[in-house]
Design a protein around this motif. Sequence first.
Motif, short mmCIF file in Angstrom:
data_model
loop_
_atom_site.label_atom_id
_atom_site.label_comp_id
_atom_site.label_asym_id
_atom_site.label_seq_id
_atom_site.Cartn_x
_atom_site.Cartn_y
_atom_site.Cartn_z
N ILE A 176 0.82 -1.20 0.00
CA ILE A 176 0.00 0.00 0.00
C ILE A 176 0.86 1.26 0.00
CG2 ILE A 176 -1.70 1.32 1.34
CD1 ILE A 176 -2.85 -1.41 2.23
N LYS A 177 2.02 1.19 0.65
CA LYS A 177 2.91 2.37 0.68
C LYS A 177 3.34 2.76 -0.73
CE LYS A 177 6.99 -0.49 1.68
NZ LYS A 177 8.06 -0.78 2.66
N LYS A 178 3.34 1.83 -1.67
CA LYS A 178 3.72 2.15 -3.05
C LYS A 178 2.67 3.04 -3.72
CE LYS A 178 6.29 -2.19 -3.65
NZ LYS A 178 6.37 -3.47 -4.40
N ILE A 179 1.41 2.91 -3.28
CA ILE A 179 0.37 3.80 -3.78
C ILE A 179 0.67 5.24 -3.37
CG2 ILE A 179 -2.08 4.40 -3.60
CD1 ILE A 179 -1.61 1.90 -5.21
N VAL A 180 1.09 5.41 -2.12
CA VAL A 180 1.44 6.75 -1.62
C VAL A 180 2.61 7.31 -2.43
CG1 VAL A 180 2.25 8.06 0.38
CG2 VAL A 180 0.56 6.23 0.68
N LYS B 24 2.48 10.73 -4.74
CA LYS B 24 3.44 11.82 -4.57
C LYS B 24 4.14 12.12 -5.90
CE LYS B 24 4.55 11.10 0.34
NZ LYS B 24 5.59 10.65 1.31
N ALA B 25 4.54 11.07 -6.61
CA ALA B 25 5.22 11.26 -7.88
C ALA B 25 4.35 11.96 -8.91
CB ALA B 25 5.70 9.90 -8.42
N ASN B 26 3.04 11.72 -8.81
CA ASN B 26 2.09 12.31 -9.76
C ASN B 26 1.46 13.59 -9.25
OD1 ASN B 26 2.55 10.21 -11.56
ND2 ASN B 26 0.90 8.95 -10.72
N ASN B 27 1.99 14.11 -8.11
CA ASN B 27 1.49 15.36 -7.51
C ASN B 27 -0.01 15.32 -7.21
OD1 ASN B 27 4.03 16.77 -7.59
ND2 ASN B 27 3.76 17.01 -9.79
N LYS B 28 -0.48 14.19 -6.75
CA LYS B 28 -1.89 14.04 -6.38
C LYS B 28 -2.08 14.30 -4.88
CE LYS B 28 -3.44 12.47 -10.44
NZ LYS B 28 -4.51 13.13 -11.21
N SER B 29 -1.70 15.50 -4.47
CA SER B 29 -1.68 15.82 -3.05
C SER B 29 -3.08 15.80 -2.43
CB SER B 29 -1.04 17.19 -2.83
OG SER B 29 -1.74 18.19 -3.55
#
Length: 359
Positions: A343-347, A351-356
């Motif tokens: 699940i941490k890979k989703i986070v 972050k990489a896609n700037n989906k804050s």
Amino acid sequence: MDKIYTLIMAGGSGTRFWPRSKTAKPKQYLNIFGEQSLLQDTIERFATFTKKENIYIVSSATQAKVLEEQTPMLPKENLIYEPVGRNTLPCIGLAAMYAEREDPDGVMVVSPSDHLITNTALFEDTVLAAAKIANERDGIVTLGITPTYPATGYGYVQTAEDITGNEKIKQFKVERFVEKPDEATAADYLKQGGFYWNSGLFVFKVSVFLKAVEEFAPELYADLRKIQADLGNPSYPETLDSIYRAVESISVDYGIMEHAKNIYLVEGNFDWNDLGSWESVYQTDKKDENGNAGMGEAIFLDAKNSYVSTDDGLVAVVGLDDVIVVRDGNTTLVCKRDNAEDIKKIVEQLKANNKSEYL
């Protein structure tokens, strides 16, 4: 001993608990079991034998709002904010600098903020046994959890001389700390005996710990002394920010525990779970006759061994086994229980896609 201090480390981000754990309110501030958050449960656990004015919390500056909301029982000056996370050794060293001003020979107990411990009476007895060693032997003491299976997610502690004597709780000198092993190595540790899981709970005299920092991490020690010298001054926040950002990120295990000779272990046989993922929550939670568990309103139809957490509304699971479903606001997670660690890979991807907006 004159005083016991407690340091609760609460700066983690809890990425494996997304989507409920988010930047503004990570895992330790969530009420995963019951009405209190994991942090509030931890404070309550230590307040039975530590005065509340002697309980310190180190957290991230980004979590100040939620931390203050959840800790009205503690003095605000006991809430210590790191400008940036630098792992456990700088965190503990910073809090020790605060406690040293009150009592250099006070005993400090260090604890994560997100463990689940149920039989608190035995936990208190175990901590006080460790505090006695720390006080009488000038030792740095770790609480070792008796392993129940060959876990690969924990570090291990190998014990040496048994120093239990007439005490009720087993106590040992420590031979060595070992990194997280593969499954075969962990199984061998259990077969050998004398190995314990590293709980992340430590007990020591403030003066003894700071002496170890001075010996094994002299640059960090010098920086912490500079920070301490400015405590209480208007320039303190600026001093803390400029110095702390530059210190090395290092764990207390690697920086101190693997090198010091005055290390002891007290056996921890209290019920303990470090709640590392939604899977560990599922394993701990009460289940129905089909092995399903959860929090919030859920319906399980032709579904087994699954977990649901919902903050609002209803979640229905139909025809699926061994899944985790977590709903929180504008985010929903669905995954196989076997993939809970991912699940941490989703986070990371968000972050990489700037989906804050989803973090």
